[in-house]
Design an enzyme around this catalytic site. Structure first.
Site, mmCIF file in Angstrom:
data_model
loop_
_atom_site.group_PDB
_atom_site.id
_atom_site.type_symbol
_atom_site.label_atom_id
_atom_site.label_comp_id
_atom_site.label_asym_id
_atom_site.label_seq_id
_atom_site.Cartn_x
_atom_site.Cartn_y
_atom_site.Cartn_z
ATOM 1 N N LYS B 76 -86.303 -37.083 -0.621
ATOM 2 C CA LYS B 76 -86.515 -35.645 -0.790
ATOM 3 C C LYS B 76 -86.615 -35.342 -2.281
ATOM 4 C CE LYS B 76 -84.590 -31.137 0.593
ATOM 5 N NZ LYS B 76 -83.522 -30.428 1.333
ATOM 6 N N SER B 151 -84.779 -26.910 4.914
ATOM 7 C CA SER B 151 -85.623 -27.087 3.761
ATOM 8 C C SER B 151 -86.198 -28.509 3.627
ATOM 9 C CB SER B 151 -84.833 -26.774 2.496
ATOM 10 O OG SER B 151 -83.827 -27.733 2.280
ATOM 11 N N SER B 175 -80.385 -27.711 6.600
ATOM 12 C CA SER B 175 -81.659 -28.257 6.111
ATOM 13 C C SER B 175 -81.962 -29.695 6.509
ATOM 14 C CB SER B 175 -81.730 -28.144 4.593
ATOM 15 O OG SER B 175 -81.956 -26.809 4.235
#
Lengths: 95, 484
Positions: B76, B151, B175
């Site tokens: 990420k 997210s 998330s």
């Protein structure tokens, strides 16, 4: 409590974010909605409840105040917007 | 090979059936063909990635092998990786080349894993649909008109479309778990403090926690062995003994007590999702578990509490972006104050600004007690709900999200509707507990996740509970159409 356009501008100033007049209007609507959601908390009686910031019973660790890595000034300054002679450049603040 | 488990990939690498370079090239080729549409990755650096794969092959040749050596993972874009562009989904960091490695990145590097690239995400992890990213929306591989969740939306799409072996994510309010639910894979948010936050760009420091996102519970367990552990560079990292998260995977579930919180099956949950979740729970009864009804009475309050605490911490954390040492600086300004205000106005997107403003407001003079302090008090009540519940059960189950993946744009203009996406996940962050989501079936051809919440440090048991289900079902093995 209801937020006003002046509140939005005051908060934006505190947060150092420039907002135009139109942005402030739109922001007011959105922030009012969010604050409405937050307002639900006020119905709860929290007298005598200790605030919680961490789920575990932890203490702040201390470490010796010693240098742990070498000087990497040039490497770190490669990503800076403006530098000169190893110094970060900003607009003049002292006349 | 793209559908293989981490264990199978490791075995193929060890047996020299495939090299790390070949495995990496396989995924890079898939990324090249599918990513232009999917937009799961923000930054790729083929040369750097292949150099790591070559190193891994050398390690394998020398017999210096860990369970992840030579396996390509997506990271990420919230994790700083030395000399990699690290944007956190923001224009503010569009040109930020990280000068150091996050703890999570160095853990993967030391284990010999390969970094395939940096995945798309909501800007500064603020969002539940990946629509707030400065680098564009991400498509859900199950239906490309829908969001992947957020997210960690890029990592989610990358796993669902098999554009990586597995990925990392972070979970501040859901998330990891909500995108795992919306894209049909397994994701785990560990107990707060188990994975170091060093080098993980801060959103809300008392809630942020990194975790694995993968095709199965077994893969997540192997990744936890890489990611977890004490790190003195994170002041909230917990000093605990190293654990083997795979140790309990094959334990029988007989006698397991599953708590079902009535608040998680009430109004607001889609009927189709409820049915899938109930069917999964029925399957657990067949595996020998018993279910008990429990109550988490303050669930409703977790959203208002979160939207005070997270923005408050965000407004403080994001004050570092001043356009002086790194990050975006406006092209024109009159003085220092104007430089700050313009750089931040240009560098941050609308949702990030809203949260900074809310946070600034609740922390401002005269409001601190009414908002921040009050929220921290109710946070304790929420944690106490779980404490009470765990007196009656070993594990808690419910839905991970109130519905399936929604259409791109559907909630983009309504922050409050978007915030309700996290109604079942946020309380877990506030309490600091571990939570995971596993694929439990489909509703209208879209994946549905089952949430498993454990007590503090009970990740090994949660992984056992998830693994037992995955030994008997194949929801986690299903792939979207059109990605082959």
């Amino acid at each position: 409590m209801s937020l006003t356009i002046n509140d939005v501008k005051r908060i934006a100033h505190l947060a150092r974010i420039e907002v135009s007049e139109t942005e402030a209007e739109a922001t007011l609507v959105k922030l009012t909605g969010i604050l409405g959601l937050i307002e639900e908390m006020q119905a709860i009686d929290t007298r005598g409840i200790a605030p919680m910031s961490h789920s575990q019973d932890v203490v702040q660790r201390l470490r010796a105040d010693v240098v742990t890595s070498g000087n990497q000034r040039e490497y770190f300054q490669k990503i800076a917007p403006a530098v000169e002679d190893g110094l970060y450049l900003v607009p003049k603040v002292i006349e | 090979m793209i559908n293989a488990s981490l264990k199978e990939m490791a075995a193929a690498l060890a047996a020299k059936k495939i090299s790390s370079v070949e495995l990496t090239q396989l995924f890079l080729a898939r990324i090249k063909s599918l990513n232009p549409d999917m937009n799961a990755y923000i930054t790729l650096d083929e040369a750097r990635t292949l150099a790591q794969a070559k190193l891994a092959d050398a390690r394998i040749a020398n017999g210096d092998i860990t369970p992840v050596t030579g396996i390509p993972f997506a990271q990420k874009d919230i994790f700083c990786a030395k000399d990699w562009r690290t944007t956190c989904g923001s224009r503010m960091l569009e040109n930020f080349i990280a000068p150091y490695d996050a703890h999570v990145i160095s853990q993967f590097d030391h284990a010999g894993a390969v970094n395939l690239g940096k995945t798309n995400m909501d800007e500064f992890a603020m969002g539940s649909s990946n629509e707030t990213s400065y680098f564009g929306k991400v498509k859900n591989p199950w239906d490309r008109e829908r969001v992947p969740g957020g997210s960690s939306g890029g990592s989610a799409a990358a796993i669902a479309a098999r554009l990586c072996a597995a990925a990392t994510g972070t979970d501040t309010g859901g998330s990891i778990r909500q995108p795992a639910s919306l894209c049909g894979f397994t994701g785990l948010k560990p107990t707060y403090g188990v994975v170091s936050r060093y080098g993980m760009i801060a959103f809300a420091s008392s809630l942020d926690q990194a975790g694995p996102m993968a095709k199965s519970a077994e893969d997540c367990a192997l990744m936890m062995n890489v990611m977890a552990g004490f790190d003195e560079r994170d002041s909230t990292s917990l000093q605990r003994d190293k654990e083997d998260y795979t140790r309990d995977l094959n334990k029988p579930l007989a006698g397991l007590k599953i708590g079902l919180p009535k608040e998680y099956f009430a109004e607001g949950l889609s009927a189709e999702v409820a049915k899938v979740v109930q069917d999964a729970i029925a399957h657990y009864r067949k595996l020998g578990a018993e279910t008990v009804d429990i109550s988490l009475p303050n669930t409703r309050l977790s959203i208002p509490v979160y939207y005070v605490i997270a923005p408050a911490e965000a407004s403080s954390n994001l004050s570092r972006y001043d356009g002086v040492r790194y990050g975006h600086r406006a092209a024109e300004y009159t003085d220092l104050l104007d430089m700050y205000c313009k750089s931040r106005a240009e560098g941050f997107g609308a949702e990030v600004k809203r949260r900074i403003l809310i946070g600034t407001y609740v922390l401002s003079a005269g409001y601190y007690d009414a908002y921040y302090l009050k929220a921290q008090q109710i946070r304790r009540l929420i944690a106490q709900d779980f404490e009470e519940a765990f007196k009656h059960c070993d594990i808690i189950m419910g839905p991970s999200a109130p519905g399936t993946a929604f259409k791109i744009g559907e909630k983009a203009d309504d922050p409050v509707a978007m915030y309700l996406q996290d109604i079942y996940t946020i309380a877990v962050n506030l309490a600091g507990l571990p939570g995971m989501s596993i694929p439990a079936g489909f509703a209208n051809k879209l994946p549905v996740g089952l949430q498993i919440i454990g007590n503090y440090f009970d990740e090994a048991r949660m992984l056992n509970v998830a693994h037992a289900y995955q030994q008997q079902t194949d929801w986690h093995k299903q792939m979207p159409e059109g990605i082959a």
